[in-house]
Design a protein around this motif. Structure first.
Motif, PDB file in Angstrom:
ATOM      1  N   GLU A   1       0.831  -1.192   0.000  1.00 29.48           N
ATOM      2  CA  GLU A   1       0.000   0.000   0.000  1.00 29.48           C
ATOM      3  C   GLU A   1       0.875   1.254   0.000  1.00 29.48           C
ATOM      4  OE1 GLU A   1      -4.129  -1.325   2.204  1.00 29.48           O
ATOM      5  OE2 GLU A   1      -2.551  -0.406   3.428  1.00 29.48           O
TER       6      GLU A   1
ATOM      7  N   TRP B   1       0.220   5.419   0.318  1.00 25.44           N
ATOM      8  CA  TRP B   1      -0.743   6.470   0.613  1.00 25.44           C
ATOM      9  C   TRP B   1      -0.117   7.808   0.245  1.00 25.44           C
ATOM     10  CZ3 TRP B   1      -5.061   4.765   3.774  1.00 25.44           C
ATOM     11  CH2 TRP B   1      -4.932   3.449   4.252  1.00 25.44           C
TER      12      TRP B   1
ATOM     13  N   VAL C   1      -5.049   6.032  -1.603  1.00 29.67           N
ATOM     14  CA  VAL C   1      -4.239   4.852  -1.323  1.00 29.67           C
ATOM     15  C   VAL C   1      -4.285   3.977  -2.559  1.00 29.67           C
ATOM     16  CG1 VAL C   1      -6.166   3.655  -0.172  1.00 29.67           C
ATOM     17  CG2 VAL C   1      -3.810   2.876   0.196  1.00 29.67           C
TER      18      VAL C   1
ATOM     19  N   ALA D   1      -3.905   6.574   9.020  1.00 21.71           N
ATOM     20  CA  ALA D   1      -4.360   6.320   7.655  1.00 21.71           C
ATOM     21  C   ALA D   1      -5.603   5.432   7.643  1.00 21.71           C
ATOM     22  CB  ALA D   1      -3.239   5.681   6.842  1.00 21.71           C
TER      23      ALA D   1
ATOM     24  N   ASP E   1      -9.206   5.993   5.607  1.00 25.32           N
ATOM     25  CA  ASP E   1      -9.804   5.036   4.666  1.00 25.32           C
ATOM     26  C   ASP E   1     -11.015   4.321   5.262  1.00 25.32           C
ATOM     27  OD1 ASP E   1      -9.905   3.796   2.151  1.00 25.32           O
ATOM     28  OD2 ASP E   1      -8.793   2.052   2.881  1.00 25.32           O
TER      29      ASP E   1
ATOM     30  N   ILE F   1      -2.731  13.212   4.982  1.00 20.59           N
ATOM     31  CA  ILE F   1      -3.510  12.153   4.338  1.00 20.59           C
ATOM     32  C   ILE F   1      -4.894  12.047   4.980  1.00 20.59           C
ATOM     33  CG2 ILE F   1      -3.675   9.636   4.066  1.00 20.59           C
ATOM     34  CD1 ILE F   1      -0.541   9.709   3.759  1.00 20.59           C
TER      35      ILE F   1
END
Length: 260
Positions: free
Chosen positions: A124, A126, A136, A179, A183, A206
């Motif tokens: 992953e 981001w 992402v 993060a 998400d 983020i």
């Protein structure tokens, strides 16, 4: 100004460097304590050196604030600075667990404007630009929409029975935990200890660009690249529960005064 794509590419290369050692399975053999309870690996040092060399070429006038070169404060306090954690979540890294990442942020006038988290063991990456986008693996992020503190999802290994929250998987990297809120994999991340700016700067932009609220543990605005490199905790939540979380943290701190 630097090209954001170049920053992402550098973070990817740093991830490749770290992965070579992680996949070799000898991480614990190349690790030591830099202070009681604070471990560092050869990979941390190698990635830090790589990032500094590459990022300073991109923006020579910027300062540098990193976990593994934290003693160098000569450039802190500048209008622009790189705020970097070469491997956030070193404990997972040395145990062969995937919950670690490379964290790179560019800070301007105290706020992160670019952020990259590369978690190669989780496949992953981001990325975020303040006021522009956050994603992402190319997927646009939308933060948790939770509006009820009770039952909120918290990345944690275990919870006392009296805490009315829902545990979800906890990576060692606090950046990756923030993060998760970005998400919609978690609703709440909280730390009530003095922590370091490099742990959260990239994840801050983020999460914030995704619609999450990110403050210190008291609910106050976080500012980066001061002369101390620390902030009192972090609170990252959905917008709908931030006020309730600030109140709960205040109550906790009042009841546990002097224990943190």
């Amino acid at each position: 100004m630097v090209d954001f794509n170049d920053i992402v590419a550098i973070a990817r290369e740093a991830g490749d460097l770290a992965m070579r050692q992680w996949q070799a399975g000898k991480n614990a053999e190349n690790t030591w304590e830099k202070s009681p309870g604070q471990i560092v690996s050869e990979a941390d040092i190698a990635v830090d050196r790589f990032l500094r060399e590459r990022l300073e070429v991109q923006l020579p006038e910027a300062g540098w604030l990193s976990e593994e070169t934290a003693e160098d404060k000569s450039l802190s306090g500048r209008d622009m600075a790189w705020v970097v954690d070469p491997i956030d979540g070193t404990k997972d890294f040395v145990k062969g667990k995937p919950g670690w990442c490379i964290s790179v942020a560019l800070v301007k006038n105290g706020a992160p404007i670019f952020g990259v988290l590369n978690a190669p063991a989780m496949n992953e990456i981001w990325t975020a630009k303040a006021g522009s986008h956050t994603e992402v693996n190319g997927k646009a992020l939308k933060a948790s929409q939770c509006t009820n503190y009770n039952g909120a999802r918290l990345p944690v290994e275990e919870l006392p029975d009296h805490i009315d929250l829902t545990p979800v998987t906890k990576p060692n990297s606090i950046a990756l935990r923030l993060a998760m809120v970005a998400d919609d994999r978690a609703d709440l991340v909280v730390s009530t200890r003095w922590g370091s700016e490099w742990d959260i700067a990239a994840a801050h932009v983020i999460a914030e660009e995704a619609g999450a609220m990110v403050t210190d543990a008291h609910g106050k605005k976080l500012r980066y690249n001061g002369t101390h490199g620390q902030a009192f905790g972090v609170l990252c939540t959905s917008e709908g529960i931030h006020d309730a979380a600030v109140a709960r943290v205040a109550k906790f701190l009042s009841e546990n005064k002097g224990q943190n």
